[in-house]
Design an enzyme around this catalytic site. Sequence first.
Site, PDB file in Angstrom:
ATOM      1  CD  GLU A 325      -1.206 -10.958  19.669  1.00  0.00           C
ATOM      2  OE1 GLU A 325       0.669 -10.541  18.766  1.00  0.00           O
ATOM      3  OE2 GLU A 325      -1.583  -9.356  20.378  1.00  0.00           O
ATOM      4  CG  HIS A 326      -0.169 -12.138  23.573  1.00  0.00           C
ATOM      5  ND1 HIS A 326       0.209 -10.749  22.743  1.00  0.00           N
ATOM      6  CD2 HIS A 326       1.268 -12.847  22.501  1.00  0.00           C
ATOM      7  CE1 HIS A 326       0.587 -11.225  21.275  1.00  0.00           C
ATOM      8  NE2 HIS A 326       1.309 -11.974  21.842  1.00  0.00           N
TER       9      HIS A 326
END
EC number: 1.1.1.23
Length: 431
Positions: A325-326
């Site tokens: 996601e990050h």
Amino acid sequence: MLTIKNWQLLSENDKKLCLSRPRQSSAIKENVLEIINQVQLSGDKALYDLTKQFDRVNLQYLQVPQETIEQANIPQNALNAITQAIGTISSYHQSLLPENTEISTASGITIRNVYRPIQKVGLYVPGGNKTPLVSSLLMQAIPAKVAGCPIKVLCTPPDAEGEINEHILVAARLCGIDTIYAIGGAQAIAAMAYGTESVIKVDKIFGPGNSYVTQAKTLVAIDANGAAIDMPAGPSEVMILADTEANSEFIAADLLAQAEHGPDSQVILICDECELANQVNQQLEIQMSYLSRIEFIKQSLANSRIIICSNQSEQLDIINSYAPEHLIINRKNPESWVEKIVAAGTVFLGSWAAETMGDYVTGSNHVLPTNGFARNHSGLSTLDFMTRFTVQAINQEAICNLGPAAMALAELEGLDAHANAVQIRLNTLGD
């Protein structure tokens, strides 16, 4: 502290386990289905009952009175911060607005792309009075406003008194949202998907949430009578790629910032050698000692690890396989890695790029694909609040020139009515 794994010493099966995420209980789906069915059958009554059951609140109303929204007041420093965030988020999402374009594919044919805002959107913001997730609201409400969605409704859980935190009310007011429901959990998703006596049925539902909310979104999205969703956003996660020059204090801080989201969050560090890994573990212990959400952090770190891998090609394979996601690239020349990344929700470059900044104030959207969905999903944007259709103009010249080809293809597929629709027009032109 984080378990340290040496990538080169792992078997192929152990490598898969190393990149596996926490599993969701199969019982959740059954529980969520029951909640959805209850809302469909009993409408508002189910929402009152479920809120009492799960939130232990006897609601006086489902929809927050307009007067309450208008009178909501917060400290000036909070208002200033929200206003600044609205500015950067609005600027970025304005830049994503598409233009209606037109092209001629052949003589006599024009095709125009037309974009329209989705008419009714539902926004979900998790968290009650103790954790007013204002940023989550801004990341949904601002692109909805920029896209021009005429009807925007918000669902968010009430506090112990059945009220909505004033920071949420003020942020919603600033973003042009005046329809707010004090409803949380899977029941809020069901209410927006199917509608009740009080809750507006929407066309598409946005926003993150716990495993119940995520499961509810998934279920209503596959029901033709339900609603579309933005993405299957699950527990938050971060992957950090660091070299020997990276600041271990910064790395630990970024890992903890993600771990505090919840017990099922996951954080992974990829680094070249054990020395940095040990330094990061030391920093984790130091920084954890003064943080408030220590129980969440401990559970999250139990699902997390440090991977020692000195081969840059393998580091890249790990990143693209995990599809975080990050992704934080905290190493020398971070820009050189970007063209090789094929699966990530968002990428932060360099030691000063704290993921926290992206959560709140850079302007980029923080509603991002998790659980590996970055392989085929993108982060939330203005386009997610819009639909596109084509307008096709075809004149006599075009049907004369390309009509026979259309007929041949239709006949090849055994669709003689298709061919007939062109032939009749050609016959008319031949008369």
